[in-house]
Design a protein around this motif. Sequence first.
Motif, PDB file in Angstrom:
ATOM      1  N   LEU A  95      90.991  -5.794   9.888  1.00  0.00           N
ATOM      2  CA  LEU A  95      90.865  -7.268   9.667  1.00  0.00           C
ATOM      3  C   LEU A  95      90.917  -8.094  10.998  1.00  0.00           C
ATOM      4  CD1 LEU A  95      92.692  -8.225   6.445  1.00  0.00           C
ATOM      5  CD2 LEU A  95      90.650  -8.554   6.795  1.00  0.00           C
ATOM      6  N   THR A  96      91.765  -7.672  11.791  1.00  0.00           N
ATOM      7  CA  THR A  96      91.914  -8.341  13.075  1.00  0.00           C
ATOM      8  C   THR A  96      90.492  -8.311  13.843  1.00  0.00           C
ATOM      9  OG1 THR A  96      94.105  -8.333  13.010  1.00  0.00           O
ATOM     10  CG2 THR A  96      93.238  -8.634  14.971  1.00  0.00           C
ATOM     11  N   LYS A  97      90.253  -7.014  13.974  1.00  0.00           N
ATOM     12  CA  LYS A  97      88.948  -6.723  14.807  1.00  0.00           C
ATOM     13  C   LYS A  97      87.698  -7.585  14.257  1.00  0.00           C
ATOM     14  CE  LYS A  97      86.154  -2.933  16.060  1.00  0.00           C
ATOM     15  NZ  LYS A  97      85.377  -1.772  15.763  1.00  0.00           N
ATOM     16  N   GLY A  98      87.676  -7.324  12.916  1.00  0.00           N
ATOM     17  CA  GLY A  98      86.560  -8.124  12.287  1.00  0.00           C
ATOM     18  C   GLY A  98      86.615  -9.617  12.481  1.00  0.00           C
ATOM     19  N   HIS A  99      87.766 -10.033  12.585  1.00  0.00           N
ATOM     20  CA  HIS A  99      87.950 -11.429  12.726  1.00  0.00           C
ATOM     21  C   HIS A  99      87.433 -11.889  14.380  1.00  0.00           C
ATOM     22  CE1 HIS A  99      89.762 -15.608  12.150  1.00  0.00           C
ATOM     23  NE2 HIS A  99      89.928 -15.399  13.323  1.00  0.00           N
ATOM     24  N   PHE A 100      87.730 -11.139  15.377  1.00  0.00           N
ATOM     25  CA  PHE A 100      87.539 -11.402  16.563  1.00  0.00           C
ATOM     26  C   PHE A 100      86.075 -11.229  16.805  1.00  0.00           C
ATOM     27  CE2 PHE A 100      92.029 -10.094  18.154  1.00  0.00           C
ATOM     28  CZ  PHE A 100      92.553 -11.224  17.620  1.00  0.00           C
ATOM     29  N   GLU A 101      85.385 -10.336  16.025  1.00  0.00           N
ATOM     30  CA  GLU A 101      83.984 -10.240  16.021  1.00  0.00           C
ATOM     31  C   GLU A 101      83.253 -11.310  15.330  1.00  0.00           C
ATOM     32  OE1 GLU A 101      83.429  -6.428  14.203  1.00  0.00           O
ATOM     33  OE2 GLU A 101      84.024  -5.061  15.861  1.00  0.00           O
ATOM     34  N   PHE A 102      83.847 -11.604  14.412  1.00  0.00           N
ATOM     35  CA  PHE A 102      83.159 -13.014  13.729  1.00  0.00           C
ATOM     36  C   PHE A 102      83.573 -13.990  14.710  1.00  0.00           C
ATOM     37  CE2 PHE A 102      82.839 -16.563  11.143  1.00  0.00           C
ATOM     38  CZ  PHE A 102      81.834 -16.426  10.255  1.00  0.00           C
ATOM     39  N   ARG A 103      84.463 -14.284  15.500  1.00  0.00           N
ATOM     40  CA  ARG A 103      84.888 -15.627  16.266  1.00  0.00           C
ATOM     41  C   ARG A 103      83.567 -15.334  17.373  1.00  0.00           C
ATOM     42  NH1 ARG A 103      90.131 -14.964  19.160  1.00  0.00           N
ATOM     43  NH2 ARG A 103      90.928 -15.864  17.373  1.00  0.00           N
ATOM     44  N   GLN A 104      83.388 -14.305  17.942  1.00  0.00           N
ATOM     45  CA  GLN A 104      82.121 -14.062  18.822  1.00  0.00           C
ATOM     46  C   GLN A 104      80.802 -14.447  18.335  1.00  0.00           C
ATOM     47  OE1 GLN A 104      82.465  -9.844  20.066  1.00  0.00           O
ATOM     48  NE2 GLN A 104      83.888 -10.337  21.766  1.00  0.00           N
ATOM     49  N   ARG A 105      80.526 -14.006  17.064  1.00  0.00           N
ATOM     50  CA  ARG A 105      79.205 -14.636  16.325  1.00  0.00           C
ATOM     51  C   ARG A 105      79.044 -16.147  16.353  1.00  0.00           C
ATOM     52  NH1 ARG A 105      78.858 -11.809  11.059  1.00  0.00           N
ATOM     53  NH2 ARG A 105      77.101 -13.132  10.811  1.00  0.00           N
ATOM     54  N   MET A 106      80.447 -16.785  16.019  1.00  0.00           N
ATOM     55  CA  MET A 106      80.442 -17.893  15.925  1.00  0.00           C
ATOM     56  C   MET A 106      80.253 -18.949  17.271  1.00  0.00           C
ATOM     57  SD  MET A 106      80.981 -19.850  12.996  1.00  0.00           S
ATOM     58  CE  MET A 106      81.148 -21.007  13.242  1.00  0.00           C
ATOM     59  N   GLU A 107      80.660 -18.142  18.309  1.00  0.00           N
ATOM     60  CA  GLU A 107      80.371 -18.774  19.570  1.00  0.00           C
ATOM     61  C   GLU A 107      78.763 -18.521  20.166  1.00  0.00           C
ATOM     62  OE1 GLU A 107      83.144 -16.675  22.037  1.00  0.00           O
ATOM     63  OE2 GLU A 107      84.940 -17.665  21.264  1.00  0.00           O
ATOM     64  N   MET A 108      78.454 -17.256  19.852  1.00  0.00           N
ATOM     65  CA  MET A 108      77.056 -17.248  20.067  1.00  0.00           C
ATOM     66  C   MET A 108      76.074 -18.159  19.082  1.00  0.00           C
ATOM     67  SD  MET A 108      74.403 -16.125  21.426  1.00  0.00           S
ATOM     68  CE  MET A 108      75.323 -14.742  22.671  1.00  0.00           C
ATOM     69  N   GLN A 109      76.426 -18.359  17.778  1.00  0.00           N
ATOM     70  CA  GLN A 109      75.820 -19.305  16.788  1.00  0.00           C
ATOM     71  C   GLN A 109      75.868 -20.820  17.404  1.00  0.00           C
ATOM     72  OE1 GLN A 109      73.700 -18.088  15.004  1.00  0.00           O
ATOM     73  NE2 GLN A 109      72.907 -20.046  14.381  1.00  0.00           N
ATOM     74  N   ARG A 110      76.952 -21.150  18.146  1.00  0.00           N
ATOM     75  CA  ARG A 110      77.172 -22.447  18.698  1.00  0.00           C
ATOM     76  C   ARG A 110      75.951 -22.800  19.629  1.00  0.00           C
ATOM     77  NH1 ARG A 110      82.553 -21.242  18.677  1.00  0.00           N
ATOM     78  NH2 ARG A 110      83.757 -22.160  16.749  1.00  0.00           N
ATOM     79  N   LYS A 111      76.136 -21.648  20.487  1.00  0.00           N
ATOM     80  CA  LYS A 111      74.989 -21.807  21.723  1.00  0.00           C
ATOM     81  C   LYS A 111      73.656 -21.804  21.286  1.00  0.00           C
ATOM     82  CE  LYS A 111      77.836 -19.239  24.712  1.00  0.00           C
ATOM     83  NZ  LYS A 111      78.235 -17.954  25.500  1.00  0.00           N
ATOM     84  N   ILE A 112      73.110 -21.119  20.172  1.00  0.00           N
ATOM     85  CA  ILE A 112      71.890 -21.270  19.789  1.00  0.00           C
ATOM     86  C   ILE A 112      71.594 -22.522  19.071  1.00  0.00           C
ATOM     87  CG2 ILE A 112      70.379 -20.217  17.890  1.00  0.00           C
ATOM     88  CD1 ILE A 112      71.808 -17.466  18.229  1.00  0.00           C
ATOM     89  N   TYR A 113      72.539 -22.992  18.234  1.00  0.00           N
ATOM     90  CA  TYR A 113      72.297 -24.494  17.456  1.00  0.00           C
ATOM     91  C   TYR A 113      72.261 -25.179  18.461  1.00  0.00           C
ATOM     92  CZ  TYR A 113      73.146 -28.153  14.495  1.00  0.00           C
ATOM     93  OH  TYR A 113      72.885 -28.919  13.501  1.00  0.00           O
ATOM     94  N   ALA A 114      73.256 -25.405  19.296  1.00  0.00           N
ATOM     95  CA  ALA A 114      73.040 -26.391  20.702  1.00  0.00           C
ATOM     96  C   ALA A 114      71.790 -26.474  21.380  1.00  0.00           C
ATOM     97  CB  ALA A 114      74.262 -26.144  21.701  1.00  0.00           C
ATOM     98  N   GLU A 115      71.366 -25.403  21.729  1.00  0.00           N
ATOM     99  CA  GLU A 115      69.838 -25.188  22.299  1.00  0.00           C
ATOM    100  C   GLU A 115      68.826 -25.689  21.240  1.00  0.00           C
ATOM    101  OE1 GLU A 115      69.552 -21.069  23.352  1.00  0.00           O
ATOM    102  OE2 GLU A 115      70.787 -21.127  24.874  1.00  0.00           O
ATOM    103  N   LEU A 116      69.004 -25.475  19.811  1.00  0.00           N
ATOM    104  CA  LEU A 116      67.775 -26.097  18.983  1.00  0.00           C
ATOM    105  C   LEU A 116      67.875 -27.493  19.126  1.00  0.00           C
ATOM    106  CD1 LEU A 116      65.965 -25.654  16.849  1.00  0.00           C
ATOM    107  CD2 LEU A 116      67.777 -25.437  15.194  1.00  0.00           C
ATOM    108  N   LYS A 117      68.980 -27.988  19.080  1.00  0.00           N
ATOM    109  CA  LYS A 117      69.120 -29.491  18.900  1.00  0.00           C
ATOM    110  C   LYS A 117      68.585 -30.302  20.235  1.00  0.00           C
ATOM    111  CE  LYS A 117      73.223 -31.189  17.733  1.00  0.00           C
ATOM    112  NZ  LYS A 117      74.579 -31.631  17.483  1.00  0.00           N
ATOM    113  N   GLU A 118      69.124 -29.441  21.356  1.00  0.00           N
ATOM    114  CA  GLU A 118      68.457 -30.179  22.645  1.00  0.00           C
ATOM    115  C   GLU A 118      66.958 -30.113  22.586  1.00  0.00           C
ATOM    116  OE1 GLU A 118      68.468 -28.626  27.173  1.00  0.00           O
ATOM    117  OE2 GLU A 118      70.582 -28.367  26.285  1.00  0.00           O
ATOM    118  N   GLU A 119      66.298 -28.929  22.088  1.00  0.00           N
ATOM    119  CA  GLU A 119      64.995 -28.994  22.182  1.00  0.00           C
ATOM    120  C   GLU A 119      64.420 -29.825  21.180  1.00  0.00           C
ATOM    121  OE1 GLU A 119      61.302 -25.683  20.950  1.00  0.00           O
ATOM    122  OE2 GLU A 119      63.596 -25.098  20.606  1.00  0.00           O
TER     123      GLU A 119
END
Length: 128
Positions: A95-119
Amino acid sequence: MKSEVIYSDDLHFEHRHWQGELAFWQDELKSFKNRLEELSNRWTDENVLAQLEHFQNQFIRHGEVIDTLEHEINVHETDLANHSKKDEEVMDRELTKGHFEFRQRMEMQRKIYAELKEEFFRFLSKYM
């Protein structure tokens, strides 16, 4: 080797934070789609319309990603609740490993979304 204890309350708190962030993105996407509609009524140039379609597709795709992330948070919340019912305050390794992996996905999605907004904002400043 020292190991860190992870408590369900900490993971639950982070889930709530992510859910709020995802809800905010959904609201923003509604606003962006409204802006696209305004522009589509204003412009007839094929190049501009193609860019509008590009953003429309990106916003739809990002909405799908948000739905997936929300679903995964709900699944993880259910797992946390099941541990809580068993009076298990400390999370197991998977469960903890899955949570940390999800945290990384959220961080990546933040970057993707920020780039989309900027564009999108660059596009708006050019064609509004």
